[in-house]
Each structure stands twice: as structure tokens, then as C-alpha cells.
Design a protein around this motif. Structure first.
Motif, PDB file in Angstrom:
ATOM      1  N   UNK B 295       0.833  -1.198   0.000  1.00  0.00           N
ATOM      2  CA  UNK B 295       0.000   0.000   0.000  1.00  0.00           C
ATOM      3  C   UNK B 295       0.865   1.243   0.000  1.00  0.00           C
ATOM      4  N   UNK B 296       0.286   2.354  -0.385  1.00  0.00           N
ATOM      5  CA  UNK B 296       1.024   3.612  -0.370  1.00  0.00           C
ATOM      6  C   UNK B 296       0.433   4.499   0.713  1.00  0.00           C
ATOM      7  N   UNK B 297       1.296   5.029   1.543  1.00  0.00           N
ATOM      8  CA  UNK B 297       0.798   5.872   2.630  1.00  0.00           C
ATOM      9  C   UNK B 297       1.579   7.175   2.663  1.00  0.00           C
ATOM     10  N   UNK B 341       9.153  29.257   6.840  1.00  0.00           N
ATOM     11  CA  UNK B 341       7.932  29.719   7.488  1.00  0.00           C
ATOM     12  C   UNK B 341       7.867  29.325   8.950  1.00  0.00           C
ATOM     13  N   UNK B 342       6.788  29.738   9.603  1.00  0.00           N
ATOM     14  CA  UNK B 342       6.628  29.497  11.037  1.00  0.00           C
ATOM     15  C   UNK B 342       5.746  28.308  11.325  1.00  0.00           C
ATOM     16  N   UNK B 343       4.999  27.865  10.368  1.00  0.00           N
ATOM     17  CA  UNK B 343       4.212  26.654  10.581  1.00  0.00           C
ATOM     18  C   UNK B 343       3.953  26.005   9.244  1.00  0.00           C
ATOM     19  N   UNK B 344       3.570  24.736   9.326  1.00  0.00           N
ATOM     20  CA  UNK B 344       3.301  24.056   8.069  1.00  0.00           C
ATOM     21  C   UNK B 344       2.878  22.627   8.290  1.00  0.00           C
ATOM     22  N   UNK B 345       2.600  21.969   7.190  1.00  0.00           N
ATOM     23  CA  UNK B 345       2.242  20.557   7.252  1.00  0.00           C
ATOM     24  C   UNK B 345       3.215  19.818   6.355  1.00  0.00           C
ATOM     25  N   UNK B 346       4.125  19.130   7.000  1.00  0.00           N
ATOM     26  CA  UNK B 346       5.142  18.383   6.255  1.00  0.00           C
ATOM     27  C   UNK B 346       4.565  17.014   5.901  1.00  0.00           C
ATOM     28  N   UNK B 347       4.752  16.632   4.679  1.00  0.00           N
ATOM     29  CA  UNK B 347       4.234  15.323   4.266  1.00  0.00           C
ATOM     30  C   UNK B 347       5.396  14.465   3.799  1.00  0.00           C
ATOM     31  N   UNK B 348       5.471  13.251   4.301  1.00  0.00           N
ATOM     32  CA  UNK B 348       6.433  12.317   3.736  1.00  0.00           C
ATOM     33  C   UNK B 348       5.649  11.187   3.084  1.00  0.00           C
TER      34      UNK B 348
END
Lengths: 345, 417
Positions: B295-297, B341-348
Motif C-alpha cells: 500500500x502507499x501511505x 515559514x513558522x508553521x506548516x504541514x510536512x508530508x512524507x
């Protein structure tokens, strides 16, 4: 007494009889920490309630049983205590032998040689009577005094152990007591050897057979007191100071440096003095080690049997009564307070 | 008195008495307790649980939450103030590193002394001596005084003696922190072995990993009160969720969290932190923790960093199997990713995940700019459960194919040579 193996998965209590408290069952299992801190009911529940009367009685009189089960712990601790004191020193195990020797030399020099304290009218072989009289007294007394002072702080000093390990903490004052007795035994052995090899004093005879009995009674007596004092010290740190002062007073109230039979004035006070349990102890020791010493009556001194083998029995009987009293009282007090030790030390 | 539980606690509580001075104590003594000169401090309140043989129970909570008090009561060093407990079988506890060790004596002598303290006879100790020394791996140091030992060596010796008692119930306060990774692994193996043999383990740790990994059940204590109890994954989740709130909302109590002492000196808001982290099926908004190999996550990490110039950050994501084996880990500092930046949503994104079946713990670690200091370790709300449809063995499904060449073996090669 073997370790219960994994196969039973810790399924049942090792005790076959349901009525036995779990504590005993645990003791027999041959491993695991044994806590005597809290009360355990018949179903194995450990609760907050203080010990009941019958539980105190069982603890007080069940102590020999506990001692038997934990003899390895006691032996190891006493050995450790002795090693701590003497290992790493140059003279090592000769120290407990030299101690009494030095004491004897010092006391003999000051009191007999310098101050001229002498027991009058003794036969030639008992010339050094006063020195030996004091030596035996001081040896027996030192064992008591040291045990009381060291015993008083024995629980507080081992606070870390009490907080971190569950073990029967009543063995802490016991260790101190036993160390005191072993050291005393060294002095006694030294004395017997010295008497046999030199003409200092007639070597003790069959009366030496009393020694184990005296040691036992003295042990019970000091242990009871040490238990009481060490418990008190947990809650009241002034105890140690008071004990230090009182032992000095006690030492002079006991015929160690003086002979009651010598002066009339003291002889009048004998009924009061003979309440003192340590008086009976030192007299028992003197009887066993010195044999009979008769002081002839003169117009100035009362005279009489200053030391006698015959009197060992009666002296020990009085001491034993004190010993049992102190033991029961001290142990009961200990059991009542024990559950708060870990919080207070 | 047969019962199916190894350890039961009912309404267990502990109050410490605080006396203003020694005089109050004397007054109480001579009035036989009628004059109460103390104030009570409740270190533990109304704690209930039941443990079956073979279970392992983790305790988590901040310092001063009552964890050690509970363990002390259960190991029998102090009495409870209210409630009751019942332990079946022998108890051995390791409440402090080297408690009862005498520094001047050799390791061997200390084994004897500590062993007798724990209730073993001398005969049993001499029988077990070799295995204890063996487990502690002290080698020739065993005949040196304990004062020459490093703290790790002391820990090994203490642990070795405690497990040599072979108790039905093993109580361990936070002592592992001292040991190196190798020994920690060894202890963990031993604990697993104990579990397998139906023994009960109580374990207290600041490390939520350890609690999750080692324990089936857990309790979260907070100021002596039980905040959550039950399945260890759920309890640790609640605790870490609470910790997050604690850091971000209530600056005044930040000091309680001792694991991050630097937080105490600065307001929690000022430091970089992870707000949330979750796993999704790649490219969708479907949160998922049950996947099949292949599966891909994707792992999404929401982060905040109020002062990016002062405190540059890096984020790492690791996959750990339940026995603490790190199966893989990726990090922005390893890939050269740069935050802005000061905030974010990091996706791996992890396409075609080739992990084989098992439960994986996924810690998300917030590092400083160099990837050395850990600001925060965030544990995902659930473990990732991977199922496998093939019969491959190991940790990963290796990319492979089978084929055949028509070739003679090379001249010098071959194993018979």
C-alpha cells in the motif's frame, strides 16, 4: 525450599494450608522480597490498618522463626559490618584483639598504677585484681554502650535501604547487636589466652561454660533496647543525643571502675544499685572470667564476695527478666511504628 | 484464596504526613495521636487495577505523579494509607539503581548481600552466581569494588540480581535510562522472556515508547490520581495528548515536564513543536493505520516554529517494530529538505510500502537544525498495523526476481575449492 519454577505460572500460593498467613508462605518460598511493613490478612490482602494485638504477639515471638529463615541475610550483614570496620586497615582482624588490650593497659596504668586503686588482702595470684575487674567490666559495658549508640541510628542510617528494598528491617538493630557481641567475644578470647599464657590472673575454668548463656541474655537485652531506641530515633532525632549522654551516666552508675563491696557507704545503696540490669551483666561476666574474689572485711570496708561463680546464675536471672521485658516492649513498639519508617527516614 | 489475578489493587492511596517541626511529632506521640500536628499530602489516590499472570503494566506520568509511590507500596517498602492490594507469588523490585550495594565491596560480595536482601539463600546465590555474572557482563570487574563501576555496570549488576530471584512479579522503577542501548535491549529481551513464562511485570518509565512496547496495559497518573487506565496504546495516547496541551496551553505547569528542561526556561509557545501527526492513505484524506504490504501511505506532520531563524528544525520519521528494532527512518536533515515559514504541514510520502506484517510504532522526532538535539518526540496516535498477503519472511519484502543463465561456474570460484 526450592524456587518455584515457571511452569506453575505463579498459579497458587506455595502454602498448602489456607489458614497460614501469606507472609509465612512467602518466607518459605525461598526467594523474593519479604516485606514486614504492612499487615496481610488471611486472604493475602495487604491493607492500611495498624497491626492487631495478636499480630504484634506473633511478630514478637515469631522472631526466632524469621531469624532462622533469614539466617543467611543476618550472617552476611554481620560479616559485612565487621568487614567494613576492619578490612582495609593494616592490622585488619587484629584490631578487635588489640582494642581490649589497649583498654586494659590504659585503665591498669591510670587506676591501678597512678591512682593506686587496689583490692586489699587478695592472694598473690590475684594481685592484678583491680585491673582485671575493670577490664572485664569495661569490655562488657563497651559492647552494650556501642550497640545502643550505633543501634539507635541503625534504622535512620539505612534509610535508603528501607525505602528501596523490602526486607525485614528488624535485622538492622540486630546486626549492630551481633557485631557488639562478636567484638566482645574477641576480648573474652584475648583475655582467656592472656590468662593461660601469663601469670596475670588464674585462667578461668568450667565457669567459662556460662559464656554462651551470658551472650544470649545480653544479646536479647541489648537487642530489645536497640529496637526501641532505633524506632524512637526515626521519629525523634534527639534520641541519639539523649542516648549518648545517658550511656555515660549509666556507665558510672554501674560498678565498672568501683567495687561496691569496698566502701560501707556504697554497700548501703546496694538494693538500689542492684536494680541496674547492667550491674548484673558485668557481675555475671566477672564470675565467668575471674572466678571467686573475696575481699576480707576490715573496719573501713564492708568486704565480702566481690566476684563469684555461684552468683552468675542469680545475676543472669535478674538480667534475663529485664531482657525479656525490654525485648517485648521494644519489639512491640517497633512493630507498631514500622509501617511509617519508609516515609520518615 | 485462589484467584486468577497476580496482582490486585483496590482503592489504593498513600498520604505522607508533613510535620512543621519535631515538636508537633512529640505532641502527637504523647497524646497518643489525639493532637494531629501534621498536614497530609496525598501522593496517590484511589488506584484500582487487576493484573493477570503474564501481563505487563506500565506506569506513566510526570515526575511527582505518584508512580514511584505506587511501586513502593506494591513492592512492600511502604504501607498504603487507604485501600488494599494483594500480590500472589514472590515479588522482586528494582526501585533504584544499586540500592543496597556497598561501594567498598566487590561485585561478587554485593551479589551475595543484595541476593540475601532479596530473600535468596546463600546456597541459591552460589548456584546462580555464574548466571548472574554472565548476565551482568562484568567480566573481571566482578572482583573489583563496586565504587569503581560505571553507573551502567551498577545497573547491570542490580538488574541481574533482581531477575535472578526469578520472581512471579517484577517491579521496575525507571532505571533503564542509565544503560546503553545494548543492555536496554538485553533487559527488554529478559522482560519478554518473563512475560512468556507467565510472570507479571510492573514498569515505570518516562519513555512512552517503552511503555507502549513492553506493556499490554498502562496507567497514567497525574498528581496522584489515575487519569487513564487500560490498553497501553490508548493510555499513552491520552497522556501524550495531555502533554501537548500542557505545553501549549499552560505555561505555568511546563516545569513539571522534566524530560524537556529547556522548556521550563522558555515559554512553551516559543519553541518549535509538533502540533499533530497522522498517517493517511497516499493522496487521500482517509486516515489509516491498517495497511497491507504494498500500500502507499503518507505521514503528515503539522509543525510550528515561531522563530525559524533562531531555532531551525529538522523532522524525522521512524518505523520501529515492537521489539524496538528500528526498521527504517527518514529525516529532512538526511535528505537535505529545507523548512521555511513558522508553521506548516510536512508530508512524507511512502509509496509501495514494503514492510512485512507486524505492528510498528512510528515516532516523529523534531530535531534542531543539525539533527542532533531532540526538541520533541511525538508518538502517533495509533500503531501502524501491516498485514501481508504473501509469505515473505523478515522485516521487508525485498524487491527481487528469479531467472536463469546458461553459465559454467567461474574457474576459481565455488565453495569446494
Amino acid at each position: 525450599m526450592t524456587t518455584v519454577q515457571s511452569t506453575d505460572g505463579g498459579a497458587v500460593s506455595p502454602s498448602p494450608t489456607e489458614s497460614l498467613p501469606d507472609l509465612d508462605a512467602l518466607d518459605h518460598a525461598g526467594g523474593g522480597q519479604v516485606s514486614t511493613v504492612a499487615q496481610r490478612d488471611a486472604e493475602g490482602w495487604v491493607t492500611a490498618r495498624p497491626p492487631r494485638f495478636h499480630e504484634i504477639v506473633r511478630r514478637v515471638f515469631g522472631f526466632p522463626g524469621l531469624l532462622r529463615r533469614h539466617k543467611d541475610l543476618v550472617l552476611t550483614s554481620v560479616k559485612r559490618d565487621l568487614e567494613v570496620r576492619f578490612s582495609g586497615t593494616i592490622l585488619g582482624w587484629f584490631w578487635p584483639l588489640f582494642h581490649p588490650l589497649f583498654l586494659f593497659v590504659v585503665y591498669y596504668f591510670i587506676f591501678v598504677h597512678l591512682l593506686g586503686f587496689k583490692l586489699q588482702g587478695l592472694p598473690e595470684s590475684q594481685k592484678s585484681g583491680m585491673g582485671v575487674y575493670m577490664f572485664v567490666g569495661i569490655s562488657a559495658w563497651t559492647a552494650i554502650a556501642e550497640t545502643l549508640v550505633r543501634g539507635t541510628s541503625s534504622i535512620v542510617d539505612n534509610g535508603n535501604l528501607i525505602k528501596k528494598l523490602a526486607f525485614p528491617s528488624e535485622i538492622l538493630p540486630l546486626n549492630v547487636t551481633l557485631v557488639g557481641l562478636v567484638t566482645l567475644l574477641f576480648a573474652v578470647a584475648m583475655f582467656v589466652v592472656a590468662c593461660t599464657l601469663t601469670p596475670m590472673w588464674p585462667a578461668p575454668g568450667w565457669a567459662l561454660l556460662w559464656v554462651p548463656v551470658i551472650l544470649l541474655v545480653q544479646g536479647v537485652f541489648t537487642y530489645g533496647l536497640a529496637l526501641f531506641l532505633s524506632t524512637l530515633q526515626v521519629f525523634l532525632r534527639d534520641t541519639l543525643q539523649v542516648v549518648t549522654v545517658l550511656t555515660t551516666v549509666w556507665m558510672f552508675a554501674t560498678p565498672i571502675f568501683w567495687v561496691p563491696e569496698v566502701t560501707k557507704r556504697v554497700a548501703d545503696y546496694m538494693p538500689i544499685l542492684s536494680i541496674n540490669p547492667v550491674y548484673h551483666l558485668v557481675q555475671a561476666w566477672r564470675g565467668a572470667l575471674m572466678g571467686d574474689v573475696v575481699i576480707p572485711k576490715t573496719p573501713e570496708i564492708a568486704g565480702g564476695l566481690a566476684v563469684s561463680v555461684e552468683a552468675i546464675g542469680p545475676h543472669l536471672a535478674v538480667l534475663a527478666a529485664w531482657a525479656v521485658g525490654f525485648y517485648v516492649l521494644g519489639f512491640a513498639f517497633f512493630v507498631l511504628c514500622q509501617r511509617r519508617f519508609a516515609d520518615e527516614v | 484464596m485462589t484467584t486468577e489475578y497476580a496482582l490486585e489493587a483496590e482503592g489504593l492511596g498513600k498520604a505522607y504526613r508533613m510535620y512543621p517541626g519535631p515538636l508537633q511529632r512529640v505532641l502527637e506521640g504523647i497524646t497518643f495521636g489525639r493532637h494531629k500536628g501534621y498536614s497530609e499530602f496525598w501522593a496517590l489516590k484511589d488506584t484500582n487495577f487487576r493484573l493477570k499472570p503474564g501481563s505487563s503494566f506500565g506506569l506513566c506520568g510526570a515526575n511527582g505523579a505518584g508512580k514511584s509511590t505506587l511501586l513502593k507500596i506494591l513492592s512492600g517498602t511502604t504501607a498504603p494509607s487507604v485501600g488494599r492490594y494483594r500480590a500472589r507469588g514472590r515479588v522482586a523490585s528494582l526501585l533504584e539503581l544499586g540500592a543496597g550495594f556497598h561501594m567498598e565491596f566487590t561485585g561478587r560480595a554485593n551479589i551475595v548481600m543484595n541476593g540475601t536482601m532479596m530473600g535468596l539463600t546463600r546456597e541459591e546465590i552460589s548456584r546462580k552466581m555464574d548466571s548472574i555474572i554472565d548476565f551482568a557482563e562484568l567480566g573481571d570487574y566482578i572482583d573489583e569494588p563496586v565504587r569503581t563501576y560505571s553507573s551502567g555496570m551498577g545497573l547491570r549488576l542490580g538488574f541481574a540480581v533482581a531477575v535472578a530471584v526469578d520472581p512471579e512479579i517484577l517491579i521496575i522503577d525507571e532505571v533503564f535510562a542509565v544503560g546503553d542501548m545494548y543492555f536496554q535491549k538485553k533487559c527488554v529481551d529478559k522482560i519478554y522472556e518473563f512475560k512468556k513464562r507467565g510472570k507479571t511485570i510492573l514498569f515505570c518509565s518516562h519513555s512512552l515508547y517503552d511503555v507502549r512496547q513492553l506493556c499490554d496495559q498502562a496507567i497514567w497518573l497525574d498528581h496522584g490520581e489515575c487519569r487513564a487506565i487500560g490498553d497501553s496504546v490508548e493510555v499513552t495516547n491520552e497522556y501524550s495528548a495531555f502533554q501537548r496541551h500542557h505545553i501549549s496551553e499552560d505555561d505555568s505547569v511546563v516545569g513539571h515536564i522534566e524530560e524537556a528542561p529547556e522548556l521550563a526556561t522558555r515559554a512553551g509557545e516559543d519553541l518549535p513543536h509538533i502540533v499533530d501527526a497522522r498517517i493517511y492513505r497516499m493522496g487521500t484524506d482517509e486516515e489509516c493505520y491498517q495497511v497491507t504490504t504494498g500500500d502507499s501511505i503518507e505521514v503528515r506532520v503539522w509543525w510550528e516554529n515561531p522563530h525559524p531563524e533562531e531555532t531551525p528544525i529538522q523532522i524525522g520519521v521512524a518505523f520501529m517494530r515492537q521489539d524496538m528494532t528500528t526498521c527504517g527512518g527518514v529525516g529532512t536533515h538526511l535528505s537535505g529538505y529545507e523548512f521555511s515559514g513558522e508553521r506548516g504541514c510536512l508530508v512524507v510520502r511512502l509509496p509501495n510500502l514494503q514492510l512485512l506484517s507486524g505492528q510498528f510504532l512510528i515516532p516523529v522526532v523534531l530535531f534542531d537544525g543539525e539533527g542532533v538535539h531532540k526538541y520533541q518526540e511525538y508518538v502517533l496516535p495509533e500503531n501502524l498495523v501491516v498485514r501481508t498477503k504473501t509469505r515473505d519472511i523478515g522485516l521487508f519484502r525485498l524487491t527481487h526476481e528469479w531467472t536463469e543463465y546458461e553459465l559454467a561456474p567461474p574457474e576459481s570460484g565455488g565453495q569446494e575449492a
